[in-house]
Design a protein around this motif. Structure first.
Motif, mmCIF file in Angstrom:
data_model
loop_
_atom_site.group_PDB
_atom_site.id
_atom_site.type_symbol
_atom_site.label_atom_id
_atom_site.label_comp_id
_atom_site.label_asym_id
_atom_site.label_seq_id
_atom_site.Cartn_x
_atom_site.Cartn_y
_atom_site.Cartn_z
ATOM 1 N N ASP A 1 81.426 -12.588 100.225
ATOM 2 C CA ASP A 1 80.276 -13.479 100.402
ATOM 3 C C ASP A 1 79.480 -13.100 101.642
ATOM 4 O OD1 ASP A 1 81.190 -15.002 98.228
ATOM 5 O OD2 ASP A 1 82.213 -16.451 99.507
ATOM 6 N N ALA A 2 80.213 -12.876 102.742
ATOM 7 C CA ALA A 2 79.560 -12.569 104.017
ATOM 8 C C ALA A 2 78.749 -11.278 103.915
ATOM 9 C CB ALA A 2 80.607 -12.458 105.124
ATOM 10 N N LYS A 3 79.324 -10.266 103.263
ATOM 11 C CA LYS A 3 78.623 -8.985 103.150
ATOM 12 C C LYS A 3 77.415 -9.085 102.211
ATOM 13 C CE LYS A 3 80.719 -6.239 105.957
ATOM 14 N NZ LYS A 3 79.948 -5.747 107.138
ATOM 15 N N TRP A 4 77.486 -9.950 101.196
ATOM 16 C CA TRP A 4 76.350 -10.119 100.300
ATOM 17 C C TRP A 4 75.212 -10.861 101.007
ATOM 18 C CZ3 TRP A 4 73.306 -13.802 97.865
ATOM 19 C CH2 TRP A 4 72.548 -13.347 96.762
ATOM 20 N N LEU A 5 75.565 -11.900 101.764
ATOM 21 C CA LEU A 5 74.548 -12.688 102.463
ATOM 22 C C LEU A 5 73.965 -11.940 103.653
ATOM 23 C CD1 LEU A 5 76.352 -16.159 102.392
ATOM 24 C CD2 LEU A 5 74.095 -15.711 101.398
ATOM 25 N N TYR A 6 74.825 -11.222 104.383
ATOM 26 C CA TYR A 6 74.406 -10.569 105.627
ATOM 27 C C TYR A 6 74.922 -9.126 105.650
ATOM 28 C CZ TYR A 6 73.651 -15.443 106.924
ATOM 29 O OH TYR A 6 73.236 -16.754 106.952
ATOM 30 N N PRO A 7 74.377 -8.265 104.810
ATOM 31 C CA PRO A 7 74.887 -6.894 104.724
ATOM 32 C C PRO A 7 74.745 -6.108 106.019
ATOM 33 C CG PRO A 7 72.818 -7.126 103.501
ATOM 34 C CD PRO A 7 73.258 -8.500 103.866
ATOM 35 N N GLU A 8 73.847 -6.543 106.882
ATOM 36 C CA GLU A 8 73.608 -5.799 108.122
ATOM 37 C C GLU A 8 74.532 -6.237 109.258
ATOM 38 O OE1 GLU A 8 71.400 -9.629 108.535
ATOM 39 O OE2 GLU A 8 71.837 -8.217 106.915
ATOM 40 N N LYS A 9 75.339 -7.277 109.036
ATOM 41 C CA LYS A 9 76.158 -7.837 110.116
ATOM 42 C C LYS A 9 77.641 -7.539 109.898
ATOM 43 C CE LYS A 9 73.168 -11.892 110.990
ATOM 44 N NZ LYS A 9 72.667 -11.475 112.311
ATOM 45 N N ALA A 10 78.354 -7.314 110.999
ATOM 46 C CA ALA A 10 79.813 -7.314 110.956
ATOM 47 C C ALA A 10 80.285 -8.747 110.715
ATOM 48 C CB ALA A 10 80.378 -6.775 112.270
ATOM 49 N N LEU A 11 81.529 -8.894 110.250
ATOM 50 C CA LEU A 11 82.019 -10.236 109.924
ATOM 51 C C LEU A 11 81.998 -11.153 111.141
ATOM 52 C CD1 LEU A 11 85.038 -9.417 107.565
ATOM 53 C CD2 LEU A 11 82.673 -9.994 106.954
ATOM 54 N N GLU A 12 82.361 -10.616 112.295
ATOM 55 C CA GLU A 12 82.359 -11.443 113.507
ATOM 56 C C GLU A 12 80.940 -11.906 113.840
ATOM 57 O OE1 GLU A 12 83.733 -8.513 113.165
ATOM 58 O OE2 GLU A 12 85.895 -8.927 113.329
ATOM 59 N N GLU A 13 79.969 -11.040 113.607
ATOM 60 C CA GLU A 13 78.561 -11.400 113.852
ATOM 61 C C GLU A 13 78.098 -12.473 112.873
ATOM 62 O OE1 GLU A 13 76.608 -7.253 115.501
ATOM 63 O OE2 GLU A 13 76.981 -7.440 113.349
ATOM 64 N N THR A 14 78.557 -12.387 111.633
ATOM 65 C CA THR A 14 78.204 -13.415 110.650
ATOM 66 C C THR A 14 78.788 -14.759 111.053
ATOM 67 O OG1 THR A 14 78.003 -11.837 108.834
ATOM 68 C CG2 THR A 14 78.487 -14.119 108.246
ATOM 69 N N ALA A 15 80.034 -14.773 111.517
ATOM 70 C CA ALA A 15 80.639 -16.025 111.976
ATOM 71 C C ALA A 15 79.847 -16.618 113.134
ATOM 72 C CB ALA A 15 82.093 -15.782 112.389
ATOM 73 N N THR A 16 79.454 -15.779 114.075
ATOM 74 C CA THR A 16 78.662 -16.254 115.220
ATOM 75 C C THR A 16 77.323 -16.820 114.757
ATOM 76 O OG1 THR A 16 79.717 -14.645 116.690
ATOM 77 C CG2 THR A 16 77.595 -15.550 117.397
#
Length: 320
Positions: A193-208
């Protein structure tokens, strides 16, 4: 957590209300066709009830054979299907057709509409929503309105459980997701989900980023790589529980159910690192039980307790 500090009056509503789709998964293979209860929010409600949590489901089903089968399945675990959940002529389906070579094609016949009761009059302790229900109109508009009313009255959890085939553009879906995050306390999503929503972000960056939108806790599950639990002050990585994997059906929903159980227990105590660790370990244990057996079969309260005791003993005596 959002909590106005007032004691709740004697209530008819369950401790947890889950809002979202219940549907029938239809699997067609060269050997024949089988049907199973499905829908991520319905699975979360089912898992919560199996864990001993008083749970109601506000959903959208029809007064047909499939709708009755879903109600029976949910009732067997102790889930109450709430008023306003039967507006459809026929129950929604998700069909997977498996070819001789093992390839699969998917077709969806899904209608999402609800007639919501006034939950704000006697709010539950926690509301959970997500998946198709948070994106597909007209019901998604009702979900958003409910969260707007309840955001200061109870804990709200959200799992987008992205299904790209049922969404508009990625930009539209991300806009809808971020609008709902601003109304929630806890957001849980998978690494996919995280990679689909925010492909440009690392997982930690998505959480932040999710925390920056207003959530108090962001959780990202990573399958066999464990999970990440982050608050504005702490980020913890929780390992997955090593177990033989039969299949991964329902693992994320079992994780969510156990996470909600932990939030009900610890939510008013804040989210100190020790609490985050306990939340993550409990949810990981529930997911491990689910993947160790076929189908979406979440653990019972006793099974989860036994698994946690086993994990604790293993930590105390790692070479025993």
């Amino acid at each position: 957590m959002h909590n106005n500090g007032r004691p709740h009056p004697s209530r008819q509503v369950p401790d947890v209300v889950v809002i979202g789709e219940a549907l029938t998964d239809v699997v067609t293979t060269p050997e024949g066709t089988t049907e199973h209860p499905g829908g991520s929010p319905a699975n979360v409600a089912y898992g919560l009830a199996r864990l001993g949590v008083s749970t109601g489901l506000l959903t959208s089903i029809g007064a047909d054979r499939r709708g009755h089968a879903l109600e029976t399945h949910l009732a067997d675990a102790g889930v109450t299907v709430l008023p306003g959940s039967r507006p459809l002529e026929r129950t929604s389906t998700a069909t997977a057709t498996i070819a001789h070579d093992g390839s699969a094609s998917y077709a969806f016949d899904i209608t999402w509409d609800i007639e919501p009761p006034d939950l704000a009059h006697t709010p539950p302790k926690l509301v959970h929503t997500g998946s198709i229900a948070s994106f597909l109109p007209p019901g998604a508009n009702c979900v958003k309105a409910i969260l707007q009313k309840l955001r200061s009255e109870c804990i709200i959890t959200y799992d987008p459980n992205i299904r790209p085939a049922l969404l508009g553009t990625q930009a539209e879906a991300r806009h809808t997701f971020e609008e709902l995050v601003q109304l929630t306390s806890v957001v849980k999503l998978s690494d996919e989900d995280a990679k689909w929503l925010y492909p440009e972000k690392a997982l930690e960056e998505t959480a932040t980023h999710i925390l920056g939108l207003g959530a108090e806790l962001a959780v990202i599950t990573k399958g066999q790589s464990g999970s990440l639990l982050a608050t504005p002050t702490t980020a913890l990585s929780i390992p997955a529980v090593k177990t033989p994997v039969v299949d991964t059906i329902g693992a994320g929903d079992s994780y969510m159910s156990a996470l909600i159980l932990g939030l009900l227990t610890h939510g008013t105590n804040g989210l100190a690192p020790s609490v985050l660790d306990q939340l993550g370990c409990t949810a990981a244990a529930a997911a491990a039980i689910t993947v160790s057996r076929a189908g979406a079969k979440p653990p019972t309260e006793d099974e989860l307790r036994t698994q946690l005791q086993h994990q604790h003993q293993s930590q105390l005596h790692p070479h025993a």
